[in-house]
Design an enzyme around this catalytic site. Structure first.
Site, PDB file in Angstrom:
ATOM      1  N   LYS A 151      47.308   5.681  32.630  1.00  0.00           N
ATOM      2  CA  LYS A 151      46.668   6.978  32.395  1.00  0.00           C
ATOM      3  C   LYS A 151      45.275   6.787  31.799  1.00  0.00           C
ATOM      4  CE  LYS A 151      47.060   9.061  28.559  1.00  0.00           C
ATOM      5  NZ  LYS A 151      47.568   9.708  27.326  1.00  0.00           N
ATOM      6  N   ASP A 207      48.609  12.814  32.199  1.00  0.00           N
ATOM      7  CA  ASP A 207      49.168  12.893  30.846  1.00  0.00           C
ATOM      8  C   ASP A 207      50.333  13.875  30.864  1.00  0.00           C
ATOM      9  OD1 ASP A 207      48.007  15.403  30.987  1.00  0.00           O
ATOM     10  OD2 ASP A 207      46.785  15.178  29.185  1.00  0.00           O
TER      11      ASP A 207
END
Length: 205
Positions: free
Chosen positions: A115, A133
Site C-alpha cells: 500500500k 488502505d
C-alpha cells in the site's frame, strides 16, 4: 462503473491525501509514521522531523533515542524509529539517497508494504498505481467493485475495471469518500454523491 468513476473524478478532481509532504522522501516517511496514527498527528510529527532530518542522508545517521523521542506520540514508535533509520541507510547505500521508483524496490525497504509503495509511486512520482488502505477496501466492497477482503485482490479488481489514467484520482477519491462520508460504522448515505447508484453492499439500514 463508468458513472462511478466520473462522479469520483468530479467530486475529487485533484488527487490528494491528507498528509503533508513536498517530495517522495517526505511522503514515504509520513506514510510509515501514519500507520495506526491519525494524519493530523502524523503531520505534527513530520513538521518537526523534517526540520532535523530533511533527507535520507541525514536520517540514516539519526540517533535512535533522539528520533524515537520526536515520533513518540505515534503508535509503534520504537519499531518505526528503527525502520526509518534502516530504510534511510538502504536508500543511500542502494539508490544514492534517492527514493526508488519501482514497487519491487520500494517493498524491499524496511517497514514498506505494498500500500505504502503504491501511494509513493502514484502521489510521489505520478506513476499509475492503486494504493489500497482500509477506506479503499471498504468503499470498493460497498460499491460492488470487489468482494474481497484482501488488499491486493481489491487493487487488482480496481485496476481491471478502471482505466489506467484514472487509477490515481479514483483510489484517492475512495480514500476521501471513506474518510468523510462512507465511514465504517455510520456511512452518511443521504449526503453521498453516489447514493442513487450505490448498491450499498454490507451497509445496514
Amino acid at each position: 462503473m463508468n458513472q462511478i468513476v466520473e462522479r469520483i473524478k468530479k467530486q475529487y478532481p485533484d488527487p490528494t491525501i491528507e498528509l503533508n509532504y513536498s517530495n517522495p522522501f517526505e511522503l514515504l516517511v509520513a506514510l510509515i509514521l501514519s500507520a495506526r496514527c491519525t494524519d493530523a498527528r502524523t503531520n505534527k510529527i513530520t513538521e518537526e522531523l523534517f526540520k532535523i532530518y530533511p533527507t535520507a542522508k541525514e536520517l540514516k545517521d539519526a540517533n535512535f533515542d533522539e528520533l524515537n523521542g520526536i515520533i513518540s506520540s505515534c503508535s509503534m514508535h520504537n519499531t518505526k524509529a528503527k525502520n526509518l533509520i534502516e530504510l534511510a541507510k538502504e536508500i543511500c547505500e542502494k539508490y544514492d539517497c534517492e527514493v526508488p521508483k519501482s514497487l519491487e524496490e520500494l517493498t524491499s525497504l524496511p517497514g514498506v508494504g505494498r500500500k505504502t509503495a503504491n501511494i509513493v509511486l502514484s502521489m510521489g512520482f505520478g506513476i499509475p498505481a492503486v494504493g489500497v488502505d482500509t477506506h479503499v477496501l471498504r468503499v470498493a466492497n460497498r460499491l460492488g467493485i470487489s468482494n474481497s477482503k484482501k488488499a491486493e485482490t481489491v487493487e487488482n479488481d480496481i485496476m481491471e475495471k478502471v482505466n489506467q489514467e484514472d487509477w490515481i484520482v479514483f483510489y484517492t477519491g475512495l480514500i476521501l469518500l471513506g474518510r468523510h462520508i462512507c465511514k465504517a460504522k455510520k456511512p452518511d448515505c443521504k449526503s453521498c454523491f453516489l447514493n442513487d447508484i450505490c448498491p450499498k453492499i454490507g451497509v445496514n439500514g
